[in-house]
Design an enzyme around this catalytic site. Sequence first.
Site, short mmCIF file in Angstrom:
data_model
loop_
_atom_site.label_atom_id
_atom_site.label_comp_id
_atom_site.label_asym_id
_atom_site.label_seq_id
_atom_site.Cartn_x
_atom_site.Cartn_y
_atom_site.Cartn_z
N LYS A 7 0.86 -1.19 0.00
CA LYS A 7 0.00 0.00 0.00
C LYS A 7 0.90 1.24 0.00
O LYS A 7 1.48 1.60 1.01
CB LYS A 7 -0.92 0.05 1.22
CG LYS A 7 -1.93 1.19 1.03
CD LYS A 7 -2.43 1.81 2.30
CE LYS A 7 -1.58 2.90 2.88
NZ LYS A 7 -1.55 4.18 2.14
N GLU A 56 -0.90 7.46 -0.09
CA GLU A 56 -1.92 8.04 -0.98
C GLU A 56 -1.47 9.37 -1.56
O GLU A 56 -2.01 9.84 -2.56
CB GLU A 56 -3.26 8.18 -0.24
CG GLU A 56 -3.27 9.13 0.96
CD GLU A 56 -2.78 8.47 2.25
OE1 GLU A 56 -1.97 7.52 2.19
OE2 GLU A 56 -3.21 8.93 3.34
N SER A 114 5.10 7.88 10.39
CA SER A 114 5.28 8.69 11.59
C SER A 114 5.12 7.82 12.84
O SER A 114 4.51 6.74 12.79
CB SER A 114 4.25 9.83 11.60
OG SER A 114 2.96 9.26 11.63
N CYS A 142 13.75 10.64 7.25
CA CYS A 142 13.85 10.16 8.63
C CYS A 142 15.29 10.23 9.10
O CYS A 142 15.57 10.11 10.28
CB CYS A 142 13.30 8.76 8.75
SG CYS A 142 14.33 7.58 7.89
N GLU A 177 9.32 16.38 15.79
CA GLU A 177 9.78 16.22 14.40
C GLU A 177 9.10 17.29 13.55
O GLU A 177 7.87 17.30 13.44
CB GLU A 177 9.42 14.83 13.89
CG GLU A 177 9.91 14.58 12.48
CD GLU A 177 9.59 13.17 11.97
OE1 GLU A 177 8.47 12.68 12.23
OE2 GLU A 177 10.47 12.57 11.33
P1 NAD Z 1 2.20 8.73 8.06
O1 NAD Z 1 2.37 8.01 9.34
O2 NAD Z 1 1.25 9.87 8.00
O3 NAD Z 1 1.74 7.72 6.90
C1 NAD Z 1 2.41 6.52 6.63
C2 NAD Z 1 1.42 5.50 6.08
O4 NAD Z 1 0.44 5.20 7.06
C3 NAD Z 1 0.69 5.98 4.85
O5 NAD Z 1 0.65 4.92 3.92
C4 NAD Z 1 -0.70 6.37 5.37
O6 NAD Z 1 -1.72 6.10 4.43
C5 NAD Z 1 -0.87 5.48 6.59
N1 NAD Z 1 -1.57 6.15 7.69
C6 NAD Z 1 -1.35 7.41 8.16
N2 NAD Z 1 -2.13 7.67 9.22
C7 NAD Z 1 -2.87 6.56 9.44
C8 NAD Z 1 -3.88 6.20 10.41
N3 NAD Z 1 -4.25 7.05 11.36
N4 NAD Z 1 -4.44 4.98 10.32
C9 NAD Z 1 -4.05 4.10 9.37
N5 NAD Z 1 -3.11 4.39 8.44
C10 NAD Z 1 -2.52 5.60 8.47
O7 NAD Z 1 3.66 9.19 7.59
P2 NAD Z 1 4.02 10.13 6.36
O8 NAD Z 1 3.61 11.53 6.68
O9 NAD Z 1 3.58 9.53 5.08
O10 NAD Z 1 5.62 10.02 6.36
C11 NAD Z 1 6.45 10.85 7.13
C12 NAD Z 1 6.86 10.15 8.41
O11 NAD Z 1 7.52 8.91 8.10
C13 NAD Z 1 7.88 10.95 9.21
O12 NAD Z 1 7.54 10.88 10.56
C14 NAD Z 1 9.21 10.24 8.93
O13 NAD Z 1 10.17 10.39 9.93
C15 NAD Z 1 8.74 8.82 8.84
N6 NAD Z 1 9.70 7.97 8.13
C16 NAD Z 1 10.43 7.11 8.88
C17 NAD Z 1 11.38 6.31 8.27
C18 NAD Z 1 12.21 5.36 9.09
O14 NAD Z 1 13.00 4.62 8.53
N7 NAD Z 1 12.08 5.35 10.40
C19 NAD Z 1 11.58 6.40 6.89
C20 NAD Z 1 10.79 7.28 6.15
C21 NAD Z 1 9.85 8.08 6.79
#
Ligand code: NAD
Length: 484
Positions: free
Chosen positions: A175, A178, A228, A283, A384
């Site tokens: 997935k 989006e 996140s 990240c 962050e």
């Molecule tokens: P996000 O958590 O908003 O979304 C990530 C995924 O989860 C997406 O596919 C989204 O559709 C889904 N999602 C989001 N909220 C959800 C919910 N409440 N219920 C179910 N599914 C949900 O993250 P983002 O904004 O896309 O990415 C940025 C974040 O990712 C930053 O915090 C960054 O540090 C982190 N990140 C971490 C790494 C790592 O290796 N630790 C790598 C890349 C990004």
Amino acid sequence: MSLPVIKNYINDEWVDAESDVTGDVWNPATGEKIAVVPYGNRADVDKAVSAAKAAFPAWRKTPPLTRARYLFRLKDAFEENFEDIAKTLTREQGKVIDEARGEVRRMIENVEHATGVTTLMTGYTLEDIATGIDCYGHRQPLGVFAAIVPYNFPAMVAWWFLPYAIVAGNTYVVKPSEQVPMTQTKIMEIVEEIGLPEGVINMVHGAHDVVNGILDHPDIEGVSFVGSTPTAKYIYKRCGETGKRVQALGGAKNVIAVMPTADIAEGMPSLVSSFYGCSGQRCLAGSVLAPVGDKTDEMIEKFLFSVRQLTVGDGLDQQTGMGPVGSASQRDKVLGYIEKGIEEGATLLLDGRDCKVEGYPNGFFVGPTIFDNVTPDMTIAKEEIFGPVVCIVRCNSLDEVIDLVNTRGLSNATSIYTGSGSDARKFKYEVLPSMVGVNIGIAAPMSFFPFGGAGNSMFGDVKGHGQEIFQFFTDTKVVIERWF
Ligand code: NAD
């Protein structure tokens, strides 16, 4: 002109989503809508999982080296389409084209590493564990796995997991975020070309409903999540409740220390790209700059000078040094943090709030921003920001820096710039984050080492890629054998 509507890829076919809810995909540099993405539902997940489940028995019996040969083909196909993937990525995510190329390279390296399955997936044996009894452990694939991934690395992150899962004999559902569904769609078009058996790799687009469909699905064995920290915690908890294997990688608040002994001239390019690469949306991005000792003013002056050279613009323009942030809401969030920093009394050395790019009046741009005199307890030093904002926390000693690193909570990565081996050793030894750079700003493990943080940056024990990933995607079946 009507916008392209993105499809799901299930059982080797491009299909419309069952759900009729959709979202918009934006070009962050121009601020224009460029595609429509379906927000799938449980029925879409069900279709993909059924296809993956049906593909599993035959795929599992396919010899590992034969499975690896599909990856060799995929590597070649990715190389042929390299530039196309990178451009698609920049168009929907915003990062500069060279960074997009770097990301695609890292994606391919995971495909390359996974081809080592015939040595990476082997079990172990011991004869005569008791008289005349032998014991051995086989690594067996488990079934269907899924990845849920973030917007900042639209190509690479799913491939920290996918090639290892399938080469080990599992089948897969991805997935994408989006916000950036086009890159993974382009990638699946290339997957389609190499002739994998139907159902081995599937992709379902969407947001929360697809995620919850994955978390609740009884036929999914395990989930790899990157995003996140609040979402990572949610995924980890739900997978615990539904009995799935899980690796959930979360957010970061990375501190970069600069000791007075550091070679600043050598270190400056990587220091600047650590903070401003991907407009701070990595990240592994530096977020807190922690200079130590009496050369701090000189160091900050040089840093400011280098940062001022960055040109902000469309990532597709080869001359651009820093692109927009990924969305209007991310821009507003970053601007909110800049206001917060001012309110909290930090000194705004460089203000990126009113960033104008000629020819791109609607882009989601925030210029490079620097706060000096930030204290460890300020919000901007703790949360962050995920944007091009540097918070300088001046420190008096290495111990103070280590304490700063270890009290951030989001212990993903950290780096030290130093000319002293003993300072470097103390730092490596005592810091909590599990990805550490020495005179390197972005401590990004390559595909053959594990990727993931500690503390609130990672939930689960097996990280992304590296050799350990085969543990996540297999069960070790132990056979204890005696013959009369
Ligand atoms: P996000 O958590 O908003 O979304 C990530 C995924 O989860 C997406 O596919 C989204 O559709 C889904 N999602 C989001 N909220 C959800 C919910 N409440 N219920 C179910 N599914 C949900 O993250 P983002 O904004 O896309 O990415 C940025 C974040 O990712 C930053 O915090 C960054 O540090 C982190 N990140 C971490 C790494 C790592 O290796 N630790 C790598 C890349 C990004």
